[in-house]
Write an enzyme that holds these catalytic residues in place. Sequence first.
Site, PDB file in Angstrom:
ATOM      1  N   HIS A 529      22.818  14.502  19.217  1.00 55.07           N
ATOM      2  CA  HIS A 529      24.175  14.036  19.203  1.00 55.07           C
ATOM      3  C   HIS A 529      23.660  15.273  18.041  1.00 55.07           C
ATOM      4  O   HIS A 529      25.435  15.745  18.657  1.00 55.07           O
ATOM      5  CB  HIS A 529      24.010  12.356  18.993  1.00 55.07           C
ATOM      6  CG  HIS A 529      25.597  12.082  18.625  1.00 55.07           C
ATOM      7  ND1 HIS A 529      26.255  11.794  18.867  1.00 55.07           N
ATOM      8  CD2 HIS A 529      26.219  12.600  17.288  1.00 55.07           C
ATOM      9  CE1 HIS A 529      27.548  11.335  19.005  1.00 55.07           C
ATOM     10  NE2 HIS A 529      26.949  11.954  17.841  1.00 55.07           N
ATOM     11  N   GLU A 530      23.615  14.991  17.455  1.00 54.48           N
ATOM     12  CA  GLU A 530      23.769  15.362  15.535  1.00 54.48           C
ATOM     13  C   GLU A 530      23.876  16.993  16.177  1.00 54.48           C
ATOM     14  O   GLU A 530      24.922  17.941  16.120  1.00 54.48           O
ATOM     15  CB  GLU A 530      22.825  15.500  14.655  1.00 54.48           C
ATOM     16  CG  GLU A 530      23.460  14.300  14.119  1.00 54.48           C
ATOM     17  CD  GLU A 530      24.281  13.400  13.728  1.00 54.48           C
ATOM     18  OE1 GLU A 530      25.470  14.475  13.872  1.00 54.48           O
ATOM     19  OE2 GLU A 530      24.869  12.567  14.002  1.00 54.48           O
ATOM     20  N   HIS A 533      27.132  18.463  18.203  1.00 51.56           N
ATOM     21  CA  HIS A 533      28.477  18.753  16.975  1.00 51.56           C
ATOM     22  C   HIS A 533      28.484  20.095  17.065  1.00 51.56           C
ATOM     23  O   HIS A 533      29.663  20.659  16.777  1.00 51.56           O
ATOM     24  CB  HIS A 533      27.872  17.234  16.057  1.00 51.56           C
ATOM     25  CG  HIS A 533      28.471  16.380  16.258  1.00 51.56           C
ATOM     26  ND1 HIS A 533      29.417  16.155  17.298  1.00 51.56           N
ATOM     27  CD2 HIS A 533      28.033  15.183  15.479  1.00 51.56           C
ATOM     28  CE1 HIS A 533      30.192  14.672  17.231  1.00 51.56           C
ATOM     29  NE2 HIS A 533      28.928  13.677  16.075  1.00 51.56           N
ATOM     30  N   GLU A 590      32.751  13.842  19.899  1.00 54.39           N
ATOM     31  CA  GLU A 590      31.367  12.615  19.452  1.00 54.39           C
ATOM     32  C   GLU A 590      31.251  12.487  21.125  1.00 54.39           C
ATOM     33  O   GLU A 590      29.809  12.228  20.840  1.00 54.39           O
ATOM     34  CB  GLU A 590      31.830  11.568  18.826  1.00 54.39           C
ATOM     35  CG  GLU A 590      32.668  11.280  17.200  1.00 54.39           C
ATOM     36  CD  GLU A 590      31.534  11.850  16.847  1.00 54.39           C
ATOM     37  OE1 GLU A 590      30.285  11.652  17.779  1.00 54.39           O
ATOM     38  OE2 GLU A 590      31.630  12.137  15.554  1.00 54.39           O
ATOM     39  N   ASP A 594      27.476  13.071  22.109  1.00 59.23           N
ATOM     40  CA  ASP A 594      27.169  11.814  23.501  1.00 59.23           C
ATOM     41  C   ASP A 594      26.401  12.212  24.849  1.00 59.23           C
ATOM     42  O   ASP A 594      25.130  11.832  25.098  1.00 59.23           O
ATOM     43  CB  ASP A 594      27.659  10.904  23.453  1.00 59.23           C
ATOM     44  CG  ASP A 594      28.360  10.053  22.183  1.00 59.23           C
ATOM     45  OD1 ASP A 594      26.940   9.578  21.222  1.00 59.23           O
ATOM     46  OD2 ASP A 594      28.540   8.965  22.427  1.00 59.23           O
TER      47      ASP A 594
HETATM   48 ZN   LIG Z   1      28.624  12.003  16.339  1.00 57.88          ZN
END
Ligand SMILES: [Zn+2]
Length: 693
Positions: A529-530, A533, A590, A594
């Site tokens: 997830h990070e 980004h 986000e 995800d």
């Molecule tokens: Zn996030």
Amino acid sequence: MKTNLSLIRYALVALILILASCAIAVAQEAAKEAEHSLPAAPSGFDERFLDRSADPCVNFFQYACGNFSKFYPIPSDRSGFGTFTIVYERNEAVLHELLEKAAAGGATRSANQQKIGDYYSACMDTSAIEQDGLRPLQPDLDRIADLKDKSELTPLLAHFQLINVNAFLGMGEQQDFKDASKQIADVDQGGLGLPERDYYFRKGETDEKIRQEYVQHIVNTLKLIGEPETEARTDAQNIFQLETALAKVSMDVTSRRDPKNIYHLMPVSDLQKLTPSLDWSKILSDAQFPPITEINVVNPDFFKGLNTLLDKTDLNTIKAYLRWQLVASTDSIVLPKALDDEAFAFNKRTLSGQPDQQARWKRCAQATDTALGEALGQVYAEQEFPPSSKAATLQMVHDIESAMDQDLSSLDWMSAETKVRAQAKLRAVADKIGYPDHWRDYSKLMVARDDAFGNLHRAVIFESLREIAKIGKPVDRGEWGMTPPTVNAYYNPSMNDINFPAGILQPPFYSPKSTDAENYGHIGAIVGHELTHGFDDQGRLFDANGNLSNWWTPEDGKKFEEKAECTVKEYDKFVPVDDVHVNGKLTLGENTADNGGLRLAFIAFLADAKRKGIDLTQKQDGFTLIQQFFLGFGQNWCGETRPEQLRLQVQTDEHSPREFRVNGVVQNMREMGDAFGCKKGQPMMPDNVCRVW
Ligand SMILES: [Zn+2]
């Protein structure tokens, strides 16, 4: 002073969260449990939480998490409770022990233990706070009362910036979006008491009611600082009108996600033209900014509008507004109980639906972390985060980075030219694990055992000056935007780094007792997830060095946008509470993270199993290893949220509600449907699938 304007992307809402290392077992956890005698969190995916009456192909979240709240109902002192809260509460208990020990005193305390112990101790001393009453606020209330003319506003607004009272505006520093090697000053819209600008305008009964209760909250607060009822009522109406006018010229949260909308670097003289009613060079020097010629005016329209408002608003209204902002911006934990209770009643009970105030020790532990995060964090990390944890986490991060490299190579929609640059950006990502290499020095910050308000006041100014001092200096790439005990993680596009504080390396997200499948599903998805980004709709606008610069070919950029639009539409359809829809644009970054995160974790999981020669279709405890992977992921988001908090989240937060963080993602991953024998056309296996990464 606002916190620095950066586009830091968290894994969750500001409070809670995750991460950790992977398949490689680290045996630190058993030792930890023994040391604290705290209840162990469940490891891996937990069969107790499954709702076996639900069909995983119809509602995977319900199947994975349907029984969670039977074991963990929302307690009365929270607005929600989920898997992250389990980790958060355990961490809270660790901090509690550590702070009580430091507060007990004794000659053997280290300098850090003295500061955190005395800060916590003063915060816990409610009788001293009660005895002080309004006295600590009085000097600033007097300064407001003494204002004779609007021209005298300048030094007061500058002083307010230093003590975190963002009346009318917020000043601070940031990395220059276009040259990430530079630290620049910025000035942003500010001064609203409701969570976001649209709260002032949204139609409907619930929103109307929140506004009425907000005005009443202002009345109550003004009365508690000594205003007679009638005056408080008139003032509250005027304050609300002024804030509504400020909101009108403010930018909404969704527009603020686009870095182009919040970057307007200009000479200070141009800012002076936008808001001639304020003396900017004086505000900047009074607020102790170093001499500067340029400043990022985040929202120029706001400062144009602010000028009109300052001109037409009468001095009495401005003074009432400043009194209100002063009290509302001060952490009510250091104020007398009546004011603290009033702040709780609106901010937590009305806005989040939380029935009861939290125990004071929890709030004081949090306040100490806010004020002295790296002093508390240093003691915490020494005790809780051995080097083996750092090594294991790093291994997982590298694993997921390789998965992304592989994923990028295999994309069929991206040109070779853009791929090379994407891979260069990926290789430039800095991995920061656990805690900073260099600790912040608090030696010049005075902390007294008997002065809760003074401690807060000094800590806030200390932090403001630390931020301001960065302007014009080289960027410290080792700096952290979260404290080590924080149960969360983030990516920062200007730094191009991913950061995993020690506080999140805990079961059930990561456990050496869990299977690889569970760890990849849990923590692997968070690392992914990070990392994703860096390549979401916002992160993709920044290059390997953290500069806002377009490294995409026009065709690839267009294809990205089309793919992202599919995700926007998918999430727009979700309705978590009443008739309030998820905002697909606000949550796009986000949701992209995800979706990409789970795919990266899955790729890494498959690669790891291949290396080890493991058959993933074999069943353990009734589930194939692939099923365990997806259940681990689903259970990251188990829990319930109170309807008021859900509404607040959907209207202000970039993260989708927990149910959709699961179902919104797995319905885009055929591999989940296949693993559970779903048929095409079922809700978790729709015909139309969105995929960016
Ligand atoms: Zn996030």
